[in-house]
Enzyme design. Structure first.
Site, PDB file in Angstrom:
ATOM      1  CD  GLU A 166       1.085 -34.732  14.915  1.00  0.00           C
ATOM      2  OE1 GLU A 166       1.934 -35.088  15.321  1.00  0.00           O
ATOM      3  OE2 GLU A 166       0.138 -35.388  14.376  1.00  0.00           O
ATOM      4  CB  ILE A 193      -8.924 -23.621  18.743  1.00  0.00           C
ATOM      5  CG1 ILE A 193      -9.492 -23.521  17.127  1.00  0.00           C
ATOM      6  CG2 ILE A 193      -7.967 -23.213  19.245  1.00  0.00           C
ATOM      7  CD1 ILE A 193      -8.519 -24.979  17.061  1.00  0.00           C
TER       8      ILE A 193
HETATM    9 MO1  MOS Z   1       3.935 -37.203  17.149  1.00  0.00          MO
HETATM   10  S1  MOS Z   1       4.981 -38.041  15.867  1.00  0.00           S
HETATM   11  O1  MOS Z   1       2.866 -38.511  18.038  1.00  0.00           O
HETATM   12  O2  MOS Z   1       4.992 -36.224  18.309  1.00  0.00           O
END
Ligand code: MOS
Length: 738
Positions: A698, A622
């Site tokens: 994500e 991180i």
């Molecule tokens: Mo992401 S959907 O590649 O910003």
């Protein structure tokens, strides 16, 4: 620098700056209003005119005529470019649909004209005077209807192609034999990126040279596609996006604002600024497509999965791509007999495309409810059921190991920290006054993507280091982690580093998307710094292999010299990029986590309130725990939105998204999110890149929706498989109060 063998010890491992929580170095610019967003480059453009977009009022059909007479003589109007004048415009590689429509119309609010005037108000007023006659055609807007005849499809926008249906072993036989089975349907709606800053651009021509200030996640993609759309060489375009107010995938690709600003500026002979009005974000730009998913799982009584199938259907414009919601099911759990497949229907709704964690985000919303349902059928704890079915190899290709996979630790540590042992397995057992209380969890999974990335670094005589790369910072912290990387590599404090981003003048970097930005762009900076270190060592007469860069000095044996001395005779500049060999093919690079959620459901009204959330993430090194935590809590918040409120409502008669603003398209606010915790497991993934880092932004979203859904079920005993879980979907079935 080609990265084709696992990273050994390197200067990043010192972790004096990298790996430390650091405030955002762009923070003061933003909080004092000095960071210009796309619409705000007053310093560079003195006298801009204003563009206003005219969008198609029909979703499918043809423009019969456009009458501009009234608009042309309206006060302040300088120029109008309409669909009738734009026949020769091209289409960018990344756009599924033309950004300027006409005479054929592909979707509602497709741009068909731009009005340029002295002021914004004049442009808007004149745009309302443009008269368009249409022949309205028959459109396809109903996903469920269209999926009845939709063909199987391959093609994964992230991974570059997948067969039409992937099979391992014999799913049907194993499923038929399994003593415990689940066969369930799940649905997720269309989602809008709904980023804070709408798409906006300022275009200024100087002869045949165009300068465009815009809001883009991917400088090089945007520049190439703008050149292609306008039919000019890309070298003629400067494409600039230094500060960006969020994107979530909605700004990965060139959008209408850039094209219209450029065309408007050409026509008016003046720089033009143009922002998409908020309602255009939903219907003019892209969105995350809705899905219909079927999941079947078969298991032995001890919880061992023997058969797993995930099929997903979604829709898009002709030549569009499927939402790859089956991605994670290929890799997350063991099981000898497997099937994944996707169907793609043609729809005439606006273009569907990537939105934060495309594929995994909606895929896990379904899979991780299915896992919860299956655990209940087996009488197993949901954490134990997932642990039982962990795999250290790609289940479809067992010779490929995961580079690092700490899913079990994420699950166990999350359970401990959250107090999971307090959860009652039987739903509907815990009350707090009128509130039904429940706990839910889900696994988090998102692939890591290698992406070539370049940078240029410069050492000047005052000892300062400057980094230039076309990497973008979409609010994520790129400026800061790039400064940390250069500081660590060159042995200087972070304050001695200047970072310049988001310009086509700089080397092409990974850009911001698919959670690939941080790890790849810093690896590119690492590569450039390795070159700069060699230059420096050479100048100072050191052997670069044993020179230590530390505290503004370069040291070798018992000799030491100030770093700045190397640039005494002039700046030293080095440029390089990180490129990748086969490690990402011989190994599976993925990121893992767990999400735990506690909710209360009001027994009288059915309203759900999240009470607390925890994420545990294992995603390589991180780089900055502070900005990474911000990414994850933002993603968790987005996950609550997808569980409880986010939904673009489709008008199936006229073919558009009805709730096209932030009043109608609801997202969580602070009051919806009382308490969040994020834990990162220490991990250095030496097969990912020299930073030993992977994506994390994500991952924080993946699985959250299902964790909320499972918590609601645990609270109420009512299972909802159709997102968002709004109160009317369970109210009538809630337990009656004594
Ligand atoms: Mo992401 S959907 O590649 O910003």
């Amino acid at each position: 620098m080609k990265f084709d063998t696992p990273a050994g010890q390197n200067p990043i491992d010192r972790a004096k700056v990298v790996g430390c929580a650091h405030d955002r170095i762009d923070g003061p610019f933003k909080t004092t209003g000095q960071a210009p967003y796309a619409y705000e480059h007053h310093r560079h453009v003195g006298n801009p005119a204003y563009g206003y977009v005219v969008g198609s009022a029909i979703a499918k059909g043809r423009i019969r005529s456009i009458k501009l007479d009234a608009a042309k003589v309206a006060p302040g109007v300088l120029a109008i470019v309409a669909a009738t004048d734009t026949g020769k415009l091209g289409k960018g590689d990344f756009n599924t649909v033309k950004l300027f429509g006409g005479p054929e119309i592909d979707h509602y609010h497709q741009a068909i004209a731009v009005v340029v005037a002295e002021t914004f108000e004049q442009a808007r007023a004149a745009a309302a005077l443009v008269r368009v006659d249409y022949d309205r055609g028959q459109g396809r807007f109903d996903l469920d209807e269209a999926l009845k005849t939709a063909p199987l499809t391959g093609g994964d926008s992230n991974q570059g192609g997948a067969p039409k249906a992937d099979r391992t072993g014999s799913f049907e036989e194993a499923f038929a034999r399994a003593p415990v089975t689940l066969d369930a349907l799940y649905s997720t709606p269309d989602h809008s990126h709904a980023m804070m800053e709408p798409h906006a651009s300022i275009a200024a021509w100087n002869g045949d040279q165009l300068t465009l200030w815009t809001s883009s996640q991917m400088i090089n993609w945007g520049r190439s596609d703008l050149a292609k759309t306008l039919g000019i060489p890309k070298e003629k375009i400067r494409f600039l996006s230094p500060f960006i107010g969020g994107g979530f995938g909605g700004k990965l690709f060139l959008r209408t604002d850039a094209v219209l600003a450029a065309l408007g500026a050409k026509a008016a002979g003046r720089p033009v600024k143009l922002a998409l009005p908020r309602p255009f974000v939903a219907n003019n730009t892209t969105h995350r497509p809705a899905t219909r998913q079927r999941i079947r799982i078969g298991a032995e009584r001890d919880g061992t999965i023997t058969a797993i199938a995930h099929e997903s259907g979604s829709g898009d414009q002709p030549n569009g791509e499927p939402e790859t919601a089956v991605n994670q099911t290929k890799l997350l759990y063991a099981g000898a007999n497997r099937l994944t497949a996707m169907r793609l229907a043609v729809l005439d709704l606006p273009e569907g495309n990537a939105m934060r964690a495309p594929g995994e985000a909606p895929g896990l919303m379904a899979l991780e409810i299915a896992m919860d349902e299956m655990a209940e059928k087996l009488g197993m704890d949901p954490v134990d059921f997932r642990v039982r079915n962990d795999t250290q190899v790609d289940p479809e290709k067992p010779a490929r190991r995961f580079s690092e996979r700490q899913l079990i630790r994420c699950l166990r540590e999350g359970a401990d920290r959250f107090g999971w042992s307090q959860r009652k397995a039987r739903p509907g057992q815990v009350r707090d006054g009128r509130w039904l209380i429940g706990m839910g969890m889900a696994a988090a999974f998102r692939n890591h993507i290698n992406f070539p990335s370049g940078a240029r670094v410069r050492l000047s005589g005052d000892g300062r280091v400057m980094v230039e790369t076309d990497m973008t910072d979409i609010g994520t912290g790129s400026y800061t982690i790039i400064a940390q990387t250069a500081a660590e590599m060159m042995g200087v404090p972070i304050e001695a580093v200047t970072v310049k981003l988001g310009s086509s003048d700089f080397p092409v970097a990974a850009g911001s998307g698919g959670q690939f930005g941080a790890a790849n762009s810093t690896a590119g900076v690492y590569a450039a710094c390795v070159k700069l270190r060699e230059e420096v060592a050479g100048r100072l007469g050191f052997n670069s292999t044993d020179a230590v860069f530390e505290a503004g000095k370069v040291r070798s044996g018992n000799r030491s010299a100030p770093l700045a001395q190397a640039a005494a005779g002039g700046d030293l500049v080095a440029e390089d990029k990180i490129e990748f060999g086969d490690l990402g093919k011989t190994h599976q690079l993925s990121t893992f986590g767990s999400h735990f959620v506690e909710v209360g459901v009001d027994a009288y009204t059915g309203v759900t309130r999240v009470r607390r959330m925890l994420a545990v993430c294992a995603a390589g090194r991180i780089i900055n725990p502070k900005s990474a935590r911000s990414q994850v809590i933002g993603a968790m918040t987005m996950g609550v939105g997808s569980a409880l409120m986010e939904e673009l409502a489709v008008d199936k008669r006229f073919g558009f998204f009805v709730n096209h603003d932030l009043a109608g398209y609801e997202v969580p606010v602070h009051a919806d999110i009382p308490h969040q915790d994020v834990v990162f497991l220490d991990e250095a993934d030496d097969k990912a890149n020299p930073m030993k880092a992977k994506g994390v932004g994500e991952l924080g979203l993946c699985g959250v929706g299902a964790a909320v859904a499972n918590a609601i079920y645990n609270a109420t005993g009512v299972r909802v498989r159709d997102y968002p879980i709004t109160l009317e979907k369970h109210l009538a079935r809630l337990p009656t109060l004594a």
